[in-house]
Design a protein around this motif. Structure first.
Motif, short mmCIF file in Angstrom:
data_model
loop_
_atom_site.label_atom_id
_atom_site.label_comp_id
_atom_site.label_asym_id
_atom_site.label_seq_id
_atom_site.Cartn_x
_atom_site.Cartn_y
_atom_site.Cartn_z
N GLY A 54 69.14 -17.60 -24.09
CA GLY A 54 70.40 -17.90 -24.77
C GLY A 54 70.13 -19.38 -25.55
N GLU A 55 69.13 -20.13 -25.27
CA GLU A 55 68.52 -21.30 -25.84
C GLU A 55 68.03 -21.31 -27.18
N ALA A 56 68.31 -22.28 -28.14
CA ALA A 56 67.57 -22.31 -29.45
C ALA A 56 65.99 -22.59 -29.12
N PRO A 57 65.13 -21.81 -29.72
CA PRO A 57 63.64 -21.94 -29.49
C PRO A 57 63.44 -23.25 -30.03
N SER A 58 62.50 -23.98 -29.28
CA SER A 58 62.09 -25.28 -29.57
C SER A 58 60.99 -25.31 -30.80
N GLU A 59 60.78 -26.34 -31.48
CA GLU A 59 59.82 -26.33 -32.62
C GLU A 59 58.29 -26.01 -32.02
N ILE A 60 57.60 -25.27 -32.68
CA ILE A 60 56.36 -24.95 -32.13
C ILE A 60 55.42 -26.21 -32.63
N ALA A 61 54.65 -26.62 -31.82
CA ALA A 61 53.76 -27.90 -32.10
C ALA A 61 52.57 -27.15 -32.62
N ALA A 62 52.23 -28.02 -33.62
CA ALA A 62 51.03 -27.55 -34.67
C ALA A 62 49.70 -27.83 -33.88
N PRO A 63 48.86 -26.78 -34.14
CA PRO A 63 47.39 -26.98 -33.46
C PRO A 63 46.90 -28.28 -33.83
N PRO A 64 46.23 -29.15 -32.95
CA PRO A 64 45.43 -30.23 -33.28
C PRO A 64 44.35 -30.01 -34.26
N VAL A 65 44.24 -31.05 -35.25
CA VAL A 65 43.19 -30.84 -36.27
C VAL A 65 41.96 -31.18 -35.65
N GLU A 66 41.04 -30.62 -35.86
CA GLU A 66 39.48 -30.81 -35.19
C GLU A 66 38.88 -31.81 -36.29
N GLU A 67 38.51 -32.96 -35.92
CA GLU A 67 38.04 -34.08 -36.76
C GLU A 67 36.27 -33.57 -37.12
N SER A 68 36.20 -33.72 -38.42
CA SER A 68 34.69 -33.34 -38.74
C SER A 68 33.81 -34.68 -38.73
N VAL A 69 32.40 -34.54 -38.41
CA VAL A 69 31.65 -35.38 -38.71
C VAL A 69 30.35 -35.09 -39.41
N TYR A 70 29.46 -35.88 -39.98
CA TYR A 70 28.36 -35.56 -40.67
C TYR A 70 27.04 -36.10 -39.99
N VAL A 71 25.95 -35.21 -39.75
CA VAL A 71 25.05 -35.58 -39.18
C VAL A 71 23.64 -35.30 -40.04
N ASP A 72 22.62 -35.91 -39.82
CA ASP A 72 21.52 -35.73 -40.80
C ASP A 72 20.36 -35.07 -39.76
N VAL A 73 20.15 -34.09 -40.07
CA VAL A 73 18.92 -33.30 -39.08
C VAL A 73 17.73 -33.31 -39.71
N LYS A 74 16.57 -34.00 -39.18
CA LYS A 74 15.31 -33.96 -39.72
C LYS A 74 14.24 -33.22 -38.58
N GLY A 75 12.86 -33.33 -39.15
CA GLY A 75 11.94 -33.11 -38.27
C GLY A 75 11.82 -31.72 -38.18
N GLU A 76 11.16 -31.24 -37.06
CA GLU A 76 10.72 -29.66 -36.81
C GLU A 76 11.99 -28.95 -36.57
N VAL A 77 12.67 -28.51 -37.51
CA VAL A 77 13.92 -27.65 -37.74
C VAL A 77 13.45 -26.78 -38.78
N ASN A 78 14.16 -25.51 -38.74
CA ASN A 78 13.93 -24.58 -39.91
C ASN A 78 14.75 -25.07 -41.21
#
Length: 211
Positions: A54-78
């Motif tokens: 009988g209770e009003a539904p609480s607000e649904i929490a938004a899922p956390p936003v995953e932070e993106s980063v940038y990496v530079d891959v060099k050398g012996e990878v395809n």
């Protein structure tokens, strides 16, 4: 025709009298207001949707936003190049996105459990190449203390090369010793590395630390 008209007039009078009686009764019993049942049937109440219990539904929490980063891959990878990945992702998954190691890669030097950070340079050396520690962080390095000292257990080959008298070969020896023997327990442990004697230690002891 006259009797028919008179008959109709009588009916009209009876109908009018009946209507008057009904109105009189209605006005005296309810003051002209509809009773509760009628009011309930005529009124629509706006209610908020209720959840369980009988209770009003609480607000649904938004899922956390995953932070993106940038990496530079060099050398012996395809597929060397710049990759956008999740912050804190394990190095293994970054290497997988880069197509995995080539047949020439010296993968035993790579710690795939490392978590990546933004602006990280990941270099995969080839067999027979001077050992390289990954990841190599181009800007602010976690291997450096606030006083500019280098942490022996976090420093990369590039970091070791900034020390006086330490070239690429000796810097690679620092990394190789750590890979083969585990973390340095104290700064004196560097004297166990071939080519690092007491004189070299005296030059370096104020520039290095173990965390």
């Amino acid at each position: 025709m006259h009797p028919l008209i008179e008959k109709h007039k009588a009916l009209l009078m009876i109908a009018a009298l009946g209507t008057a009686i009904v109105l009189f009764y209605f006005l005296n019993t309810s003051d002209g207001q509809p009773d509760e049942n009628e009011l309930a049937s005529m009124t629509i109440e706006a209610k908020e949707p209720e959840g369980e219990g009988g209770e009003a539904p609480s607000e649904i929490a938004a899922p956390p936003v995953e932070e993106s980063v940038y990496v530079d891959v060099k050398g012996e990878v395809n597929k060397p190049g710049l990759y956008e990945v999740k912050k804190g992702e394990r190095l293994k998954f970054v290497i997988d996105r880069a197509g995995g190691f080539t047949a020439k890669a010296d993968s035993k030097l790579i710690n795939l459990a490392i978590r990546v950070t933004d602006e990280m340079l990941i270099y995969v050396p080839g067999e027979g190449e001077a050992a390289a520690q990954v990841p190599l962080i181009q800007e602010t390095s976690a291997s450096s203390g606030g006083d500019g000292k280098i942490d022996l257990n976090e420093a990369s080959q590039v970091d070791f090369e900034t020390l006086p008298g330490i070239g690429p070969a000796k810097a690679a020896a620092f990394v190789q010793y750590r890979e083969e023997n585990g973390p340095f327990a104290s700064i004196e442990d560097i004297k166990n590395i071939s080519g690092i004697g007491d004189k070299t230690f005296e030059k370096l002891k104020e520039l290095i630390f173990v965390q």
